[in-house]
Motif scaffolding. Structure first.
Motif, PDB file in Angstrom:
ATOM      1  N   GLU A  69       3.669  27.293 -40.778  1.00 57.00           N
ATOM      2  CA  GLU A  69       4.506  28.062 -41.696  1.00 57.00           C
ATOM      3  C   GLU A  69       5.977  27.953 -41.318  1.00 57.00           C
ATOM      4  O   GLU A  69       6.338  28.023 -40.139  1.00 57.00           O
ATOM      5  N   THR A  73       7.064  28.426 -47.031  1.00 57.33           N
ATOM      6  CA  THR A  73       6.108  27.325 -47.138  1.00 57.33           C
ATOM      7  C   THR A  73       5.046  27.410 -46.040  1.00 57.33           C
ATOM      8  O   THR A  73       5.357  27.671 -44.884  1.00 57.33           O
ATOM      9  N   VAL A  75       1.730  25.004 -44.687  1.00 60.08           N
ATOM     10  CA  VAL A  75       1.028  23.725 -44.772  1.00 60.08           C
ATOM     11  C   VAL A  75      -0.351  23.905 -44.144  1.00 60.08           C
ATOM     12  O   VAL A  75      -0.466  24.419 -43.028  1.00 60.08           O
ATOM     13  N   CYS A  95      -4.107  17.565 -46.833  1.00 56.42           N
ATOM     14  CA  CYS A  95      -2.908  18.276 -46.420  1.00 56.42           C
ATOM     15  C   CYS A  95      -2.388  18.954 -47.677  1.00 56.42           C
ATOM     16  O   CYS A  95      -2.027  18.282 -48.646  1.00 56.42           O
ATOM     17  N   ASP A  96      -2.407  20.276 -47.692  1.00 57.28           N
ATOM     18  CA  ASP A  96      -1.927  21.050 -48.840  1.00 57.28           C
ATOM     19  C   ASP A  96      -0.664  21.789 -48.434  1.00 57.28           C
ATOM     20  O   ASP A  96      -0.631  22.455 -47.388  1.00 57.28           O
ATOM     21  N   VAL A  97       0.348  21.670 -49.267  1.00 63.12           N
ATOM     22  CA  VAL A  97       1.627  22.336 -49.036  1.00 63.12           C
ATOM     23  C   VAL A  97       1.765  23.445 -50.073  1.00 63.12           C
ATOM     24  O   VAL A  97       1.767  23.170 -51.280  1.00 63.12           O
ATOM     25  N   THR A  99       3.987  26.590 -51.574  1.00 62.33           N
ATOM     26  CA  THR A  99       5.301  27.212 -51.656  1.00 62.33           C
ATOM     27  C   THR A  99       5.138  28.561 -52.340  1.00 62.33           C
ATOM     28  O   THR A  99       4.527  28.644 -53.410  1.00 62.33           O
ATOM     29  N   GLU A 109       0.947  21.369 -53.412  1.00 62.91           N
ATOM     30  CA  GLU A 109       0.938  19.905 -53.387  1.00 62.91           C
ATOM     31  C   GLU A 109      -0.256  19.515 -52.535  1.00 62.91           C
ATOM     32  O   GLU A 109      -0.329  19.880 -51.362  1.00 62.91           O
TER      33      GLU A 109
END
Length: 118
Positions: A69, A73, A75, A95-97, A99, A109
């Motif tokens: 973090e 954001t 991740v 891998c997820d981002v 926001t 994402e």
């Protein structure tokens, strides 16, 4: 754990259970979900349609290896398995981002790498 990390944990639990209501409750109304090379979705209705992708059956098994973090954001890095209706078992790394706007997820994402391709 922070409030944003808790929300990301709840998001993944929602996918594990195919719990649309739980997942959608974590999102802004105009949420954006980018799956590079696959899809760009905007809004809860579009997002809801992808929670249980019609090409797959059952709920995925998702493991979170790390949550990182910074600011607004978070991740998430991990692995998962699902079952494609025609191709069978599907193993992947992701891998997820995420926001956030306030306490809600405004953008996701998702980068997915198949592990059992070829």
């Amino acid at each position: 754990m922070s409030q944003h990390k808790d929300a990301v944990e709840a998001y993944f639990q929602g996918f594990r259970l195919s719990d649309h209501e739980a997942i959608l409750g974590l999102l802004t109304d105009e949420v954006v979900w980018d799956l590079p090379g696959h899809r760009h979705l905007q809004g809860k209705v579009a997002f809801d349609g992808e929670i249980e992708n019609p090409a797959f059956e059952g709920s995925p098994v998702l493991a979170i290896d790390r949550l990182i973090e910074e600011g607004d954001t978070v991740v998430a890095v991990g692995t998962g398995t699902g079952r494609h209706k025609q191709a069978g078992p599907f193993e992947f790394a992701y891998c997820d981002v995420f926001t956030f706007e306030g306490d809600l997820i405004a953008r996701v994402e998702s980068y997915v790498v198949p592990l059992n391709a070829g």
